[in-house]
Design a protein around this motif. Structure first.
Motif, PDB file in Angstrom:
ATOM      1  N   LEU A   1       0.833  -1.197   0.000  1.00 43.90           N
ATOM      2  CA  LEU A   1       0.000   0.000   0.000  1.00 43.90           C
ATOM      3  C   LEU A   1       0.869   1.248   0.000  1.00 43.90           C
ATOM      4  O   LEU A   1       1.971   1.259   0.563  1.00 43.90           O
ATOM      5  CB  LEU A   1      -0.901   0.016   1.238  1.00 43.90           C
ATOM      6  CG  LEU A   1      -1.891  -1.144   1.375  1.00 43.90           C
ATOM      7  CD1 LEU A   1      -2.616  -1.064   2.709  1.00 43.90           C
ATOM      8  CD2 LEU A   1      -2.882  -1.130   0.227  1.00 43.90           C
ATOM      9  N   ILE A   2       0.365   2.310  -0.608  1.00 45.19           N
ATOM     10  CA  ILE A   2       1.062   3.592  -0.556  1.00 45.19           C
ATOM     11  C   ILE A   2       0.691   4.313   0.735  1.00 45.19           C
ATOM     12  O   ILE A   2      -0.265   3.936   1.426  1.00 45.19           O
ATOM     13  CB  ILE A   2       0.744   4.458  -1.791  1.00 45.19           C
ATOM     14  CG1 ILE A   2      -0.756   4.795  -1.837  1.00 45.19           C
ATOM     15  CG2 ILE A   2       1.165   3.739  -3.073  1.00 45.19           C
ATOM     16  CD1 ILE A   2      -1.116   5.755  -2.976  1.00 45.19           C
ATOM     17  N   THR A   3       1.423   5.335   1.070  1.00 47.79           N
ATOM     18  CA  THR A   3       1.249   6.006   2.366  1.00 47.79           C
ATOM     19  C   THR A   3      -0.154   6.562   2.551  1.00 47.79           C
ATOM     20  O   THR A   3      -0.744   6.427   3.623  1.00 47.79           O
ATOM     21  CB  THR A   3       2.279   7.140   2.509  1.00 47.79           C
ATOM     22  OG1 THR A   3       3.602   6.600   2.433  1.00 47.79           O
ATOM     23  CG2 THR A   3       2.114   7.858   3.849  1.00 47.79           C
ATOM     24  N   SER A   4      -0.723   7.169   1.518  1.00 51.34           N
ATOM     25  CA  SER A   4      -2.061   7.754   1.662  1.00 51.34           C
ATOM     26  C   SER A   4      -3.112   6.678   1.941  1.00 51.34           C
ATOM     27  O   SER A   4      -4.066   6.907   2.698  1.00 51.34           O
ATOM     28  CB  SER A   4      -2.437   8.543   0.407  1.00 51.34           C
ATOM     29  OG  SER A   4      -2.476   7.705  -0.736  1.00 51.34           O
ATOM     30  N   GLU A   5      -2.945   5.498   1.348  1.00 52.68           N
ATOM     31  CA  GLU A   5      -3.868   4.395   1.628  1.00 52.68           C
ATOM     32  C   GLU A   5      -3.740   3.932   3.071  1.00 52.68           C
ATOM     33  O   GLU A   5      -4.738   3.667   3.743  1.00 52.68           O
ATOM     34  CB  GLU A   5      -3.600   3.234   0.675  1.00 52.68           C
ATOM     35  CG  GLU A   5      -3.984   3.513  -0.770  1.00 52.68           C
ATOM     36  CD  GLU A   5      -3.578   2.393  -1.702  1.00 52.68           C
ATOM     37  OE1 GLU A   5      -4.358   2.091  -2.641  1.00 52.68           O
ATOM     38  OE2 GLU A   5      -2.494   1.814  -1.510  1.00 52.68           O
ATOM     39  N   LYS A   6      -2.513   3.854   3.557  1.00 56.45           N
ATOM     40  CA  LYS A   6      -2.296   3.439   4.940  1.00 56.45           C
ATOM     41  C   LYS A   6      -2.862   4.471   5.918  1.00 56.45           C
ATOM     42  O   LYS A   6      -3.435   4.112   6.948  1.00 56.45           O
ATOM     43  CB  LYS A   6      -0.804   3.197   5.187  1.00 56.45           C
ATOM     44  CG  LYS A   6      -0.257   2.001   4.409  1.00 56.45           C
ATOM     45  CD  LYS A   6       1.145   1.616   4.842  1.00 56.45           C
ATOM     46  CE  LYS A   6       2.198   2.526   4.290  1.00 56.45           C
ATOM     47  NZ  LYS A   6       3.570   2.038   4.597  1.00 56.45           N
ATOM     48  N   GLN A   7      -2.726   5.730   5.593  1.00 59.94           N
ATOM     49  CA  GLN A   7      -3.293   6.781   6.453  1.00 59.94           C
ATOM     50  C   GLN A   7      -4.820   6.697   6.489  1.00 59.94           C
ATOM     51  O   GLN A   7      -5.439   6.886   7.540  1.00 59.94           O
ATOM     52  CB  GLN A   7      -2.837   8.150   5.953  1.00 59.94           C
ATOM     53  CG  GLN A   7      -1.359   8.418   6.166  1.00 59.94           C
ATOM     54  CD  GLN A   7      -0.884   9.677   5.468  1.00 59.94           C
ATOM     55  OE1 GLN A   7      -1.488  10.145   4.489  1.00 59.94           O
ATOM     56  NE2 GLN A   7       0.214  10.247   5.962  1.00 59.94           N
ATOM     57  N   GLN A   8      -5.404   6.395   5.340  1.00 60.15           N
ATOM     58  CA  GLN A   8      -6.858   6.233   5.281  1.00 60.15           C
ATOM     59  C   GLN A   8      -7.308   5.065   6.148  1.00 60.15           C
ATOM     60  O   GLN A   8      -8.269   5.183   6.925  1.00 60.15           O
ATOM     61  CB  GLN A   8      -7.299   6.003   3.836  1.00 60.15           C
ATOM     62  CG  GLN A   8      -8.788   5.704   3.693  1.00 60.15           C
ATOM     63  CD  GLN A   8      -9.150   5.137   2.334  1.00 60.15           C
ATOM     64  OE1 GLN A   8      -8.275   4.849   1.519  1.00 60.15           O
ATOM     65  NE2 GLN A   8     -10.435   4.958   2.088  1.00 60.15           N
ATOM     66  N   LEU A   9      -6.623   3.940   6.041  1.00 59.46           N
ATOM     67  CA  LEU A   9      -6.991   2.768   6.836  1.00 59.46           C
ATOM     68  C   LEU A   9      -6.800   3.032   8.327  1.00 59.46           C
ATOM     69  O   LEU A   9      -7.621   2.605   9.141  1.00 59.46           O
ATOM     70  CB  LEU A   9      -6.166   1.563   6.397  1.00 59.46           C
ATOM     71  CG  LEU A   9      -6.407   1.058   4.972  1.00 59.46           C
ATOM     72  CD1 LEU A   9      -5.551  -0.177   4.705  1.00 59.46           C
ATOM     73  CD2 LEU A   9      -7.882   0.746   4.733  1.00 59.46           C
ATOM     74  N   ALA A  10      -5.742   3.731   8.683  1.00 56.37           N
ATOM     75  CA  ALA A  10      -5.506   4.047  10.091  1.00 56.37           C
ATOM     76  C   ALA A  10      -6.647   4.887  10.664  1.00 56.37           C
ATOM     77  O   ALA A  10      -7.095   4.664  11.800  1.00 56.37           O
ATOM     78  CB  ALA A  10      -4.173   4.777  10.248  1.00 56.37           C
ATOM     79  N   ALA A  11      -7.143   5.837   9.876  1.00 56.65           N
ATOM     80  CA  ALA A  11      -8.249   6.685  10.337  1.00 56.65           C
ATOM     81  C   ALA A  11      -9.520   5.865  10.519  1.00 56.65           C
ATOM     82  O   ALA A  11     -10.285   6.086  11.473  1.00 56.65           O
ATOM     83  CB  ALA A  11      -8.475   7.824   9.345  1.00 56.65           C
ATOM     84  N   LEU A  12      -9.764   4.916   9.627  1.00 58.84           N
ATOM     85  CA  LEU A  12     -10.950   4.076   9.734  1.00 58.84           C
ATOM     86  C   LEU A  12     -10.862   3.135  10.936  1.00 58.84           C
ATOM     87  O   LEU A  12     -11.846   2.937  11.661  1.00 58.84           O
ATOM     88  CB  LEU A  12     -11.133   3.272   8.450  1.00 58.84           C
ATOM     89  CG  LEU A  12     -11.497   4.084   7.201  1.00 58.84           C
ATOM     90  CD1 LEU A  12     -11.406   3.210   5.956  1.00 58.84           C
ATOM     91  CD2 LEU A  12     -12.883   4.697   7.331  1.00 58.84           C
ATOM     92  N   ILE A  13      -9.690   2.571  11.164  1.00 62.50           N
ATOM     93  CA  ILE A  13      -9.497   1.703  12.321  1.00 62.50           C
ATOM     94  C   ILE A  13      -9.685   2.491  13.611  1.00 62.50           C
ATOM     95  O   ILE A  13     -10.307   2.019  14.573  1.00 62.50           O
ATOM     96  CB  ILE A  13      -8.103   1.046  12.271  1.00 62.50           C
ATOM     97  CG1 ILE A  13      -8.033   0.053  11.109  1.00 62.50           C
ATOM     98  CG2 ILE A  13      -7.776   0.347  13.587  1.00 62.50           C
ATOM     99  CD1 ILE A  13      -6.633  -0.422  10.784  1.00 62.50           C
ATOM    100  N   GLU A  14      -9.177   3.705  13.630  1.00 60.69           N
ATOM    101  CA  GLU A  14      -9.353   4.568  14.811  1.00 60.69           C
ATOM    102  C   GLU A  14     -10.833   4.844  15.069  1.00 60.69           C
ATOM    103  O   GLU A  14     -11.296   4.793  16.214  1.00 60.69           O
ATOM    104  CB  GLU A  14      -8.588   5.880  14.608  1.00 60.69           C
ATOM    105  CG  GLU A  14      -8.506   6.755  15.836  1.00 60.69           C
ATOM    106  CD  GLU A  14      -9.686   7.714  15.987  1.00 60.69           C
ATOM    107  OE1 GLU A  14      -9.930   8.190  17.117  1.00 60.69           O
ATOM    108  OE2 GLU A  14     -10.369   7.974  14.967  1.00 60.69           O
TER     109      GLU A  14
END
Length: 309
Positions: free
Chosen positions: A73-86
């Motif tokens: 995954l690229i960084t922006s995708e990982k940031q998106q997933l982190a926000a959803l998990i939060e």
């Protein structure tokens, strides 16, 4: 920080160290288990919850080839997933509200916090085209979906009965906006009609061969004990008085005049079925059993309603 929450430090570490889709699936499932989430909006375990959040959020199908989950995954995708998990852990937001997608009767639907997340056992009945009850050639030209919410039941009914007109009624204008969106997405606007209605008030004089009602039915005691996830759903779609049957009483009192002579009424009351026998001791309810789980759905004929109401 409460142990049931996830910290920014853990999320930042995940963004920096996790690389593949599989990494994020494993990480989110572990975090969901550790946080003690309640699973009741489409899954019943942490792994399936992770799959239902991560893959749709990446615009990937649930049944994608297994080798794809090794993709980085690229960084922006990982940031998106982190926000959803939060949001899932710290705010207890149900996954379907995070992805704006829920499945019902093998069909996808848009959902948000204006409507309940679809989970009714009516899906099994619809997929079976109400076998046993409609096998005698009973007509299904007109169907009423009472308390339609997202419109999922009405749309699934239209797919199952392609010659029928389906009226989809709800008291909530906001819910009907969601239903109207789904009706157009499924290209059923010529046969499924969203109608604002407090029970039968919006369909005066109309008669139906089939009435399907999934009203609010959570009693006051259960409302007080609901997990945090359910408090994201509209209370109007859940609560129905002390015993959970305020709306159901009105449906039973008025349904007969809106059924054709051979018409059938199906109503879901969930756990509040425990109150029904006491309130209606002489009513000949037929309680349905489901292969895929679910309780609290009864069926009555027009003849039975006329005789006992």
């Amino acid at each position: 920080m409460n142990e049931a929450q996830i910290t920014p430090e853990i999320l930042n570490e995940a963004i920096n160290e996790l690389e593949t889709i599989n990494d994020w699936l494993r990480f989110s499932a572990s975090q969901f288990s550790q946080a003690g989430l309640f699973f009741g909006h489409g899954t019943d375990n942490a792994w399936d919850e992770a799959v239902s959040l991560i893959l749709p959020s990446l615009h990937l199908p649930i049944d994608m080839p297994r080798d794809v989950i090794s993709s980085k995954l690229i960084t922006s995708e990982k940031q998106q997933l982190a926000a959803l998990i939060e949001a899932r852990i710290n705010h207890r937001t149900p996954v379907p509200y995070l992805t704006n997608q829920a499945w019902f009767a093998s069909l996808p639907f848009y959902v948000d916090e204006r409507v309940l997340v679809p989970r009714s056992p009516f899906a099994e009945l619809i997929n079976n085209r109400f076998s046993t009850w409609l096998e005698d050639g009973k007509p299904t030209n007109r169907i009423l979906d009472m308390c339609t919410g997202s419109g999922c039941i009405a749309i699934a009914l239209a797919k199952a009965f392609p010659s029928a007109q389906v009226d989809a009624v709800d008291i909530s204008y906001e819910a009907l906006e969601v239903a109207d969106f789904n009706i157009h997405e499924h290209m059923e606007s010529d046969r499924v009609f969203p109608i604002q209605s407090d029970v039968f008030s919006g369909v005066p004089g109309q008669k139906y061969d089939l009435i399907i009602a999934n009203p609010p039915y959570v009693d006051a005691e259960d409302m007080a004990d609901l997990p945090d996830e359910f408090h994201h759903e509209p209370e109007l779609g859940l609560a129905s008085g002390d015993d959970g049957l305020d709306v159901t009483r009105t449906i039973l009192a008025e349904a007969a005049e809106h059924l054709t002579d051979n018409g059938l009424l199906f109503v879901e009351v969930g756990n509040s079925m425990v109150h029904m026998e006491a309130i209606y001791p002489n009513m000949p309810f037929t309680w349905l059993e489901f292969e895929n789980g679910g309780i609290g759905v009864f069926v009555l004929t027009k003849e039975e309603l006329v005789a006992h109401i």
